[in-house]
Design a protein around this motif. Structure first.
Motif, PDB file in Angstrom:
ATOM      1  N   ALA A 115      10.553   1.304  64.057  1.00  0.00           N
ATOM      2  CA  ALA A 115      11.521   1.123  65.154  1.00  0.00           C
ATOM      3  C   ALA A 115      12.861   1.749  64.776  1.00  0.00           C
ATOM      4  N   LYS A 116      13.282   1.559  63.514  1.00  0.00           N
ATOM      5  CA  LYS A 116      14.548   2.160  63.052  1.00  0.00           C
ATOM      6  C   LYS A 116      14.495   3.678  63.161  1.00  0.00           C
ATOM      7  N   ARG A 117      13.345   4.239  62.765  1.00  0.00           N
ATOM      8  CA  ARG A 117      13.181   5.700  62.801  1.00  0.00           C
ATOM      9  C   ARG A 117      13.240   6.220  64.231  1.00  0.00           C
ATOM     10  N   LEU A 118      12.625   5.472  65.143  1.00  0.00           N
ATOM     11  CA  LEU A 118      12.605   5.850  66.559  1.00  0.00           C
ATOM     12  C   LEU A 118      14.028   5.814  67.134  1.00  0.00           C
ATOM     13  N   ALA A 119      14.812   4.818  66.719  1.00  0.00           N
ATOM     14  CA  ALA A 119      16.192   4.697  67.190  1.00  0.00           C
ATOM     15  C   ALA A 119      17.033   5.869  66.672  1.00  0.00           C
ATOM     16  N   GLU A 120      16.852   6.211  65.393  1.00  0.00           N
ATOM     17  CA  GLU A 120      17.611   7.343  64.819  1.00  0.00           C
ATOM     18  C   GLU A 120      17.268   8.646  65.526  1.00  0.00           C
ATOM     19  N   LEU A 121      15.997   8.811  65.839  1.00  0.00           N
ATOM     20  CA  LEU A 121      15.494  10.036  66.457  1.00  0.00           C
ATOM     21  C   LEU A 121      16.045  10.233  67.878  1.00  0.00           C
ATOM     22  N   LEU A 177      12.270   1.427  74.067  1.00  0.00           N
ATOM     23  CA  LEU A 177      11.563   2.039  72.937  1.00  0.00           C
ATOM     24  C   LEU A 177      11.098   0.965  71.975  1.00  0.00           C
ATOM     25  N   ALA A 178       9.852   1.065  71.510  1.00  0.00           N
ATOM     26  CA  ALA A 178       9.314   0.047  70.599  1.00  0.00           C
ATOM     27  C   ALA A 178       8.344   0.670  69.612  1.00  0.00           C
ATOM     28  N   ALA A 201      12.185  -2.178  82.808  1.00  0.00           N
ATOM     29  CA  ALA A 201      12.025  -0.842  82.232  1.00  0.00           C
ATOM     30  C   ALA A 201      11.401   0.102  83.242  1.00  0.00           C
ATOM     31  N   ASP A 202      11.871   1.373  83.201  1.00  0.00           N
ATOM     32  CA  ASP A 202      11.246   2.422  84.007  1.00  0.00           C
ATOM     33  C   ASP A 202      10.298   3.256  83.143  1.00  0.00           C
ATOM     34  N   LEU A 203      10.644   3.361  81.841  1.00  0.00           N
ATOM     35  CA  LEU A 203       9.800   4.095  80.890  1.00  0.00           C
ATOM     36  C   LEU A 203       9.719   3.288  79.603  1.00  0.00           C
ATOM     37  N   VAL A 204       8.498   3.021  79.145  1.00  0.00           N
ATOM     38  CA  VAL A 204       8.291   2.329  77.865  1.00  0.00           C
ATOM     39  C   VAL A 204       7.594   3.304  76.918  1.00  0.00           C
ATOM     40  N   VAL A 205       8.218   3.572  75.770  1.00  0.00           N
ATOM     41  CA  VAL A 205       7.637   4.472  74.768  1.00  0.00           C
ATOM     42  C   VAL A 205       7.269   3.639  73.535  1.00  0.00           C
ATOM     43  N   VAL A 206       6.016   3.716  73.114  1.00  0.00           N
ATOM     44  CA  VAL A 206       5.548   2.983  71.930  1.00  0.00           C
ATOM     45  C   VAL A 206       5.138   3.990  70.861  1.00  0.00           C
ATOM     46  N   THR A 213       9.246  15.973  70.759  1.00  0.00           N
ATOM     47  CA  THR A 213       8.699  15.779  72.114  1.00  0.00           C
ATOM     48  C   THR A 213       9.148  14.427  72.674  1.00  0.00           C
ATOM     49  N   VAL A 214       9.081  13.395  71.847  1.00  0.00           N
ATOM     50  CA  VAL A 214       9.512  12.054  72.290  1.00  0.00           C
ATOM     51  C   VAL A 214      11.001  12.093  72.646  1.00  0.00           C
ATOM     52  N   ARG A 215      11.790  12.718  71.774  1.00  0.00           N
ATOM     53  CA  ARG A 215      13.231  12.808  72.050  1.00  0.00           C
ATOM     54  C   ARG A 215      13.483  13.516  73.393  1.00  0.00           C
ATOM     55  N   SER A 216      12.712  14.563  73.650  1.00  0.00           N
ATOM     56  CA  SER A 216      12.866  15.320  74.901  1.00  0.00           C
ATOM     57  C   SER A 216      12.533  14.457  76.121  1.00  0.00           C
ATOM     58  N   VAL A 217      11.452  13.677  76.023  1.00  0.00           N
ATOM     59  CA  VAL A 217      11.055  12.777  77.113  1.00  0.00           C
ATOM     60  C   VAL A 217      12.185  11.789  77.403  1.00  0.00           C
ATOM     61  N   VAL A 218      12.741  11.213  76.336  1.00  0.00           N
ATOM     62  CA  VAL A 218      13.801  10.200  76.486  1.00  0.00           C
ATOM     63  C   VAL A 218      15.064  10.829  77.072  1.00  0.00           C
ATOM     64  N   GLU A 219      15.442  12.031  76.584  1.00  0.00           N
ATOM     65  CA  GLU A 219      16.647  12.723  77.101  1.00  0.00           C
ATOM     66  C   GLU A 219      16.526  12.965  78.604  1.00  0.00           C
ATOM     67  N   LEU A 220      15.378  13.483  79.045  1.00  0.00           N
ATOM     68  CA  LEU A 220      15.197  13.792  80.471  1.00  0.00           C
ATOM     69  C   LEU A 220      15.184  12.517  81.308  1.00  0.00           C
TER      70      LEU A 220
END
Length: 746
Positions: free
Chosen positions: A399-405, A391-392, A435-440, A374-381
């Motif tokens: 943070a590493k996992r979020l970057a890989e994802l 992303l943080a 930033a326009d979108l911040v995901v934590v 779901t997070v990946r989908s939000v970021v892609e769109l």
């Protein structure tokens, strides 16, 4: 050297002189030390001495007062009551003294050169004519100046140490007192001992109180009572509370201080007037009559500020992602399916729409429910519409996992905000993030103070998405930010993902995590990735945990015991606690070797290759500070420079002077609380009846959900049953949920 008799307060104590060869055991909390000294009898004959040897370093000549005793197992030994340092007189003694690592800049090789040049005059030269050190081959003016400064500092520290020794303060704390106050150290300790608790990390109220008692501060002094009240509040913050109800605070303080209730009430009123604390009426956590809450000032400010900032973002007129207000969702989701090759489930779709159309939103759910996709989908769109996405996560690993994802850059919250020494952030309301979108991600770990700093830095009109599993343990720091944001009837929209995807259902780790979370014991047979080694005895379970983590799991699954396997213990103390297990795991994974440099500090020994963790926030270290919970590996240990280097899991090299090593602990085993936000290929969890009071459902659930591939439980079925049955006892004291609703209280 040898022994004689000396009177001490009417009792004749024996006197023993010798060179401290090595410390074999030291308890950091009590100062109790077991050491071996060379009394000069020759034939390498070393004598065991026991007692308080705080501050003594190998290589030093000591004059010890104490008593002879005989130990049934270890034979004759000397029990030390007090000691003084004597400068060595022989060339061999001077060489050992200088080469012991006592003086920064002088290691064994340089000590050899200096003593070869100056002989028995060495210490006189360093003391009275340090500039002459440049006569020694290989010593330039820079190192000479450094040695002279270190010698002076060592002398001053010794003076403070001698003063503090009488009140049982450890070496590392004496050094810190000296670093904080320099020449004013003794004056502060004598006249304002309670300042130490506020100013010096590692000194709590209890140590300051012991010092205050020794320097004659009265038991019922208002200075003592106010310090005790602030200590009780900071203790409650360490347990996660943002405030304490006044009655609880008064009762806790009376018990702690052993003084009259009236005196505590008067001193609390004085503290409020002096603006040391804030008193305010807030709704009771259980919905009953309002309670009088007492806050330490930073937590009160942060709670008000965080609620205000969230409401400010929710009601902002501008929108930095206006394209999603009128988007054709069917087309957008069809494009997304083509791009990712997978379709969103209805609740995931709802979460994606929420994140892209609402200014603040929360996404929660357990493992295997598709939070990551779901997070990946939000970021892609968002990126498809050219939005600036930031992303943080609270930890380096998360943070590493979020970057890989997501395929996008992610950083820790601390790095994102560029926190400065003292804890101020480079980005805040006056200088917001671009930033326009911040995901934590891993937002369950966000404590009140860090969440406040983060939300302050989000520009008006930007969208903020908190992602996390609310059923995990709450943050180590004070507050329950994610839970308060999810509060029913609160202003922040949220989606909870509940459907477990088919591929995740095949994972024993995911299946058992959900079983535990719903109060059902985990399945421990017939699964390829979830095992139980049953052992009722707590001590045996500890030994078995080490064998499983260091040998069995690496051998069977081809995993690296240092990098891939993590032991997660419910508590620090006890035979199956993280403290004991760290010592045993270090012996198994990074044993002592003649060619491997090591440094003893207090009760720990640090070696190259050790897995370690930072145990306090230190804004002075690294590029943007090194924070509580940061994990790394010791890559270098320089006895000349008195420095150890750690490569953190954020790939940053951080140096530690030897007198800073109490900021590091071994991390072969960590408590489950400290593992939040991290993910490991395999986790080994001792669950024993010895940890009975700690066993709770969200604790075991958090531990199991740290594993990517494999979970091994070691211990008692009865203890596992207790953990699964026991729902965490009550909420933390926080008023954030009410403040988010716009509530202001009298």
């Amino acid at each position: 050297m040898g022994s004689a008799e000396a009177p001490a307060g009417g009792v004749r104590l024996a006197v023993l002189e010798g060179v401290l060869e090595r410390i074999t055991y030291a308890n950091e909390e009590t100062g109790y030390t077991v050491a071996r000294v060379d009394t000069g009898r020759g034939a390498g004959d070393l004598l065991t001495v026991v007692g308080s040897l705080l501050g003594a370093q190998p290589g030093e000549s000591l004059r010890m007062h104490g008593r002879w005793a005989s130990h049934p197992q270890y034979g004759k030994q000397f029990a030390v009551e007090n000691y003084t340092t004597v400068l060595p007189a022989t060339i061999q003694g001077i060489r050992r003294y200088l080469g012991s690592g006592l003086i920064k800049g002088i290691g064994p090789r340089i000590a050899e050169r200096i003593v070869a040049h100056f002989g028995t005059d060495t210490l006189d030269v360093i003391e009275t004519e340090p500039k002459r050190l440049v006569e020694v081959p290989g010593l330039g003016p820079k190192r000479t100046a450094m040695i002279a400064a270190a010698w002076e500092e060592q002398k001053a520290i010794k003076e403070v140490m001698v003063f503090l020794q009488g009140v049982g303060v450890s070496t590392s704390i004496a050094v810190r007192i000296y670093k904080k106050y320099a020449d004013a150290s003794i004056s502060v300790v004598k006249n304002e001992p309670y300042r130490l608790a506020a100013d010096v990390w590692g000194i709590g109220f209890l140590t300051a109180d012991r010092i205050a008692q020794a320097v004659g501060i009265p038991h019922d002094s208002p200075q003592r009572v106010k310090a005790g009240l602030q200590y009780a509040l900071s203790q409650s913050a360490d347990q996660g509370h943002c405030y304490l109800p006044q009655e609880v605070l008064i009762a806790d303080s009376v018990k702690l201080l052993q003084v009259d209730t009236g005196l505590v009430i008067d001193c609390l009123s004085e503290l409020v007037e002096e603006e040391g604390v804030v008193r305010e009426s807030v709704p009771a956590p259980d919905g009953g009559d309002p309670v009088t809450a007492v806050y330490l000032v930073p937590f009160h400010r942060a709670e008000l500020s965080l609620a205000g900032q969230v409401r400010r973002l929710l009601t902002a007129a501008e929108d930095r992602m206006p394209a999603f207000a009128g988007v054709d969702w069917d087309r957008a989701l069809a494009w997304l399916k083509e791009r990712t090759g997978a379709e969103l489930a209805p609740e995931q779709e709802q979460a994606v729409k929420l994140a892209l159309t609402e200014k603040v939103a929360v996404l929660t759910g357990g493992p295997g429910c598709g939070k990551s996709f779901t997070v990946r989908s939000v970021v892609e769109l968002a990126r498809a519409k050219r939005a600036k996405v930031v992303l943080a996560a609270p930890t380096g690993r998360a943070a590493k996992r979020l970057a890989e994802l997501t395929g996008a850059e992610a950083s820790t919250v601390h790095r994102l905000l560029e926190l400065k020494p003292g804890g101020d952030a480079a980005y805040d309301r006056d200088r917001p993030l671009d930033a326009d979108l911040v995901v934590v991600d891993e937002a369950s770990m966000l404590d009140l103070l860090l969440a406040n700093k983060l939300v302050k830095a989000v520009p008006p009109g930007a969208h903020l998405l908190f992602v996390g599993d609310v059923d995990q343990l709450p943050s180590v720091g004070a507050g329950e930010v994610l839970r308060d944001l999810l509060d029913d009837g609160g202003p922040v929209p949220a989606v909870r993902l509940t459907r477990i995807f088919r591929q995740a259902q095949q994972s024993g780790v995911v299946t058992n995590a959900h079983r535990i979370n719903s109060g059902v014991p985990p399945l421990t047979q017939g699964l390829p990735d979830f095992f139980l080694f049953a052992e009722e005895d707590t001590e045996e379970a500890g030994r078995l945990t080490v064998d499983v983590a260091a040998r069995r799991v690496p051998a069977r699954f081809g995993l690296d015991p240092r990098r891939d396997v993590q032991v997660l213990a419910p508590m620090h103390r006890g035979p199956a606690g993280a403290g004991t297990l760290n010592g045993l795991l270090q012996q198994a994974i990074t044993p002592a070797r003649p060619d491997l440099p090591e440094r003893r500090f207090g009760g720990r020994v640090f070696r190259v290759g050790d897995k370690v963790t930072q145990i306090r926030n230190n804004y002075e270290k690294g590029a943007n500070g090194v924070f509580n919970g940061t994990v790394g590996v010791v890559t270098a240990l320089d006895t000349d420079e008195q420095r150890l280097t750690v490569l953190t899991d954020e790939d940053e090299e951080v140096g530690y002077d030897f007198d800073e090593l109490d900021e590091l602990a071994h991390a072969y085993a960590v408590t489950i609380h400290r593992s939040q936000g991290s993910e490991y290929p395999a986790v080994v969890i001792p669950v024993t009846t010895g940890a009975w009071m700690m066993l709770q459902r969200n604790l075991l659930y958090t531990a199991v959900t740290r594993a990517k591939r494999l979970v091994v439980l070691v211990g008692s079925r009865r203890a596992i049953g207790q953990a699964v049955r026991t729902v965490s006892a009550g909420r933390r004291f926080t008023a954030l949920d009410h403040r988010l609703g716009g509530g202001q209280y009298l």
